[in-house]
Design an enzyme around this catalytic site. Structure first.
Site, PDB file in Angstrom:
ATOM      1  N   HIS A 227       0.847  -1.183   0.000  1.00 21.45           N
ATOM      2  CA  HIS A 227       0.000   0.000   0.000  1.00 21.45           C
ATOM      3  C   HIS A 227       0.891   1.246   0.000  1.00 21.45           C
ATOM      4  CE1 HIS A 227      -2.273   3.166   2.022  1.00 21.45           C
ATOM      5  NE2 HIS A 227      -3.388   2.554   1.686  1.00 21.45           N
ATOM      6  N   ARG A 270      -2.771   1.262  -4.504  1.00 22.52           N
ATOM      7  CA  ARG A 270      -2.578  -0.181  -4.560  1.00 22.52           C
ATOM      8  C   ARG A 270      -2.877  -0.665  -5.967  1.00 22.52           C
ATOM      9  NH1 ARG A 270      -6.781  -2.229  -0.415  1.00 22.52           N
ATOM     10  NH2 ARG A 270      -7.578  -0.111  -0.419  1.00 22.52           N
ATOM     11  N   LYS A 273      -6.341  -0.135  -8.119  1.00 23.64           N
ATOM     12  CA  LYS A 273      -7.184   0.863  -7.460  1.00 23.64           C
ATOM     13  C   LYS A 273      -7.205   2.144  -8.292  1.00 23.64           C
ATOM     14  CE  LYS A 273      -8.602   0.696  -3.560  1.00 23.64           C
ATOM     15  NZ  LYS A 273      -9.938   0.420  -3.017  1.00 23.64           N
ATOM     16  N   ASP A 276      -5.708   8.839  -7.001  1.00 23.99           N
ATOM     17  CA  ASP A 276      -6.121   9.723  -5.903  1.00 23.99           C
ATOM     18  C   ASP A 276      -4.978  10.724  -5.652  1.00 23.99           C
ATOM     19  OD1 ASP A 276      -6.445  10.857  -3.354  1.00 23.99           O
ATOM     20  OD2 ASP A 276      -7.155   9.006  -2.437  1.00 23.99           O
ATOM     21  N   CYS A 278      -3.864  12.323  -3.119  1.00 16.55           N
ATOM     22  CA  CYS A 278      -2.991  12.274  -1.941  1.00 16.55           C
ATOM     23  C   CYS A 278      -1.779  11.370  -2.176  1.00 16.55           C
ATOM     24  CB  CYS A 278      -3.752  11.872  -0.676  1.00 16.55           C
ATOM     25  SG  CYS A 278      -4.384  10.202  -0.672  1.00 16.55           S
ATOM     26  N   TYR A 279      -1.913  10.404  -3.105  1.00 14.30           N
ATOM     27  CA  TYR A 279      -0.753   9.539  -3.399  1.00 14.30           C
ATOM     28  C   TYR A 279       0.333  10.272  -4.177  1.00 14.30           C
ATOM     29  CZ  TYR A 279      -3.369   5.826  -1.336  1.00 14.30           C
ATOM     30  OH  TYR A 279      -4.062   5.075  -0.432  1.00 14.30           O
ATOM     31  N   ASP A 322      -9.404  14.704  -3.975  1.00 16.09           N
ATOM     32  CA  ASP A 322      -8.897  13.375  -4.320  1.00 16.09           C
ATOM     33  C   ASP A 322      -8.961  13.139  -5.835  1.00 16.09           C
ATOM     34  OD1 ASP A 322      -9.499  10.710  -5.087  1.00 16.09           O
ATOM     35  OD2 ASP A 322     -10.443  10.193  -3.201  1.00 16.09           O
ATOM     36  N   ASP A 329     -10.421  19.091   0.534  1.00 18.09           N
ATOM     37  CA  ASP A 329     -10.252  19.015   1.988  1.00 18.09           C
ATOM     38  C   ASP A 329      -8.793  19.299   2.314  1.00 18.09           C
ATOM     39  OD1 ASP A 329      -8.725  16.342   2.236  1.00 18.09           O
ATOM     40  OD2 ASP A 329     -10.453  15.783   1.030  1.00 18.09           O
ATOM     41  N   HIS A 332      -6.135  16.381   1.414  1.00 16.34           N
ATOM     42  CA  HIS A 332      -5.703  16.261   0.019  1.00 16.34           C
ATOM     43  C   HIS A 332      -4.971  17.516  -0.463  1.00 16.34           C
ATOM     44  CE1 HIS A 332      -8.418  12.774   0.090  1.00 16.34           C
ATOM     45  NE2 HIS A 332      -7.565  12.302  -0.796  1.00 16.34           N
TER      46      HIS A 332
HETATM   47 ZN   LIG Z   1      -6.722  10.298  -0.845  1.00 18.49          ZN
END
Ligand SMILES: [Zn+2]
Length: 367
Positions: A227, A270, A273, A276, A278-279, A322, A329, A332
């Site tokens: 992850h 992952r 998936k 997003d 934040c990655y 995201d 937010d 993120h």
């Molecule tokens: Zn995220």
């Protein structure tokens, strides 16, 4: 016909929405938007920006509002209130805003959360996650008053109290709490920068190495799925201890380069998936760490594509989300901007995710 599972369906929707959004930016699309795209939730809720660029001033405004609203955070993040300081504060410092004006207010608030480690809010138990976000916030402020709030002896005592009794080198998030790689990461990086007892690091590298999976990433605990967040924590802790070679870095690199999505440009967390924002940090920072450890000597991600993805995840009035269709937010916004900054500059430190100049100040302060 082959039945698609939920994730694949979702991924296809994200792909087509983002492809459409990009076409519009690049002015390739002059005709009407196809009907199926108009029904795509990721496209329909998308607020169109004028061009692909970072909305610095809008984000400063957004984060300032979040940061000065500490009391409000109790309604939605009661056990993680110091995070509501760290996320907007770190974002503001990346955007080169002067954060010194918030110093007194932040110190006063965090004082109420301090035992030795920090708590998620006043009158709660010590927990490693708010300890991490509180310490990083004080590091970002980088003043004698802010760093003076840190009681190294009491902090060390807290770290000893969360040693995992069943596993050498592993830590619990709080007394009697869950054990995972986040806990090891927090203890390791804080022991190193605050020059605490190095015995706290015994067995940590071996434990982290035992959590690397067959895919090459790192799982939250042994035998769990690789992850992005846990891989960052594990590898950053190893690089911090100068023990990056305890894991198979070739395998890590192969897993990592496959996390950047071809159509979107952003990362997923992952295998299989959806992308997003934040990655951009959790995965993006690992590219930088692979350089710092000396394993590779160049940036292996596509920086241009990543930045474009983050551009697309901006709310027109500030804040990062995201993916298109979600609301912005502070979390993120912080990690989107952190990934953005790390991708092609040396301003942020990839282990601590605060500015390098603050790391230097803290290192000199604690002798
Ligand atoms: Zn995220």
């Amino acid at each position: 016909m082959k039945q698609l599972n939920r994730t694949q369906n979702e991924q296809n929707l994200v792909h087509s929405a983002i492809t459409q959004i990009r076409k519009q930016y690049q002015n390739e699309q002059t005709e009407e938007v196809p009907k199926e795209i108009m029904e795509n939730k990721y496209f329909t809720e998308y607020e169109q920006l004028n061009e692909l660029e970072l909305l610095t001033n809008k984000h400063i405004k957004y984060c300032t509002k979040k940061l000065l609203n500490i009391g409000y955070s109790i309604f939605y993040l009661d056990v993680g209130q110091p995070w509501c300081i760290y996320w907007p504060l770190n974002a503001l410092s990346i955007l080169q805003d002067d954060v010194s004006k918030y110093e007194n207010q932040i110190i006063q608030y965090l004082e109420k959360c301090k035992i030795g480690g920090f708590t998620g809010g006043p009158n709660q138990f010590e927990h490693l996650a708010p300890t991490y976000s509180s310490l990083l916030s004080l590091f970002i402020l980088s003043t004698p008053a802010a760093l003076g709030l840190i009681d190294r002896q009491a902090l060390e005592k807290f770290f000893w109290s969360v040693q995992d009794p069943t596993e050498k080198g592993s830590y619990l998030m709080h007394v009697n709490g869950e054990a995972d790689i986040r806990a090891v990461y927090i203890v390791v990086i804080m022991v190193v920068i605050l020059k605490l007892d190095p015995k706290l690091l015994d067995g940590c590298a071996e434990y982290i190495a035992s959590c690397q999976t067959y895919e090459g990433g790192i799982g939250g605990v042994r035998y769990s799925e690789a992850h992005g967040g846990y891989t960052f924590c594990g590898y950053a802790a190893l690089v911090c201890m100068k023990k990056a070679d305890y894991i198979d870095q070739e395998k890590l690199m192969n897993w990592l380069v496959n996390r950047q999505m071809e159509n979107e440009g952003g990362f997923n967390g992952r295998t299989n998936k959806v992308v997003d924002a934040c990655y951009s940090f959790w995965q993006g920072a690992i590219f930088k760490l692979l350089i710092q450890s000396g394993y590779v000597d160049e940036q292996l991600m596509n920086v241009f594509e990543l930045k474009n993805y983050i551009h697309m995840c901006q709310n027109a009035s500030g804040g990062i989300f995201d993916k298109p269709s979600k609301s912005p937010d502070a979390y993120h916004t912080c990690y989107g901007l952190s990934g953005y900054s790390l991708a092609d500059s040396n301003f942020q430190n990839p282990i601590y995710n605060i500015p390098n100049k603050c790391i230097e100040f803290v290192q000199n302060f604690f002798q």
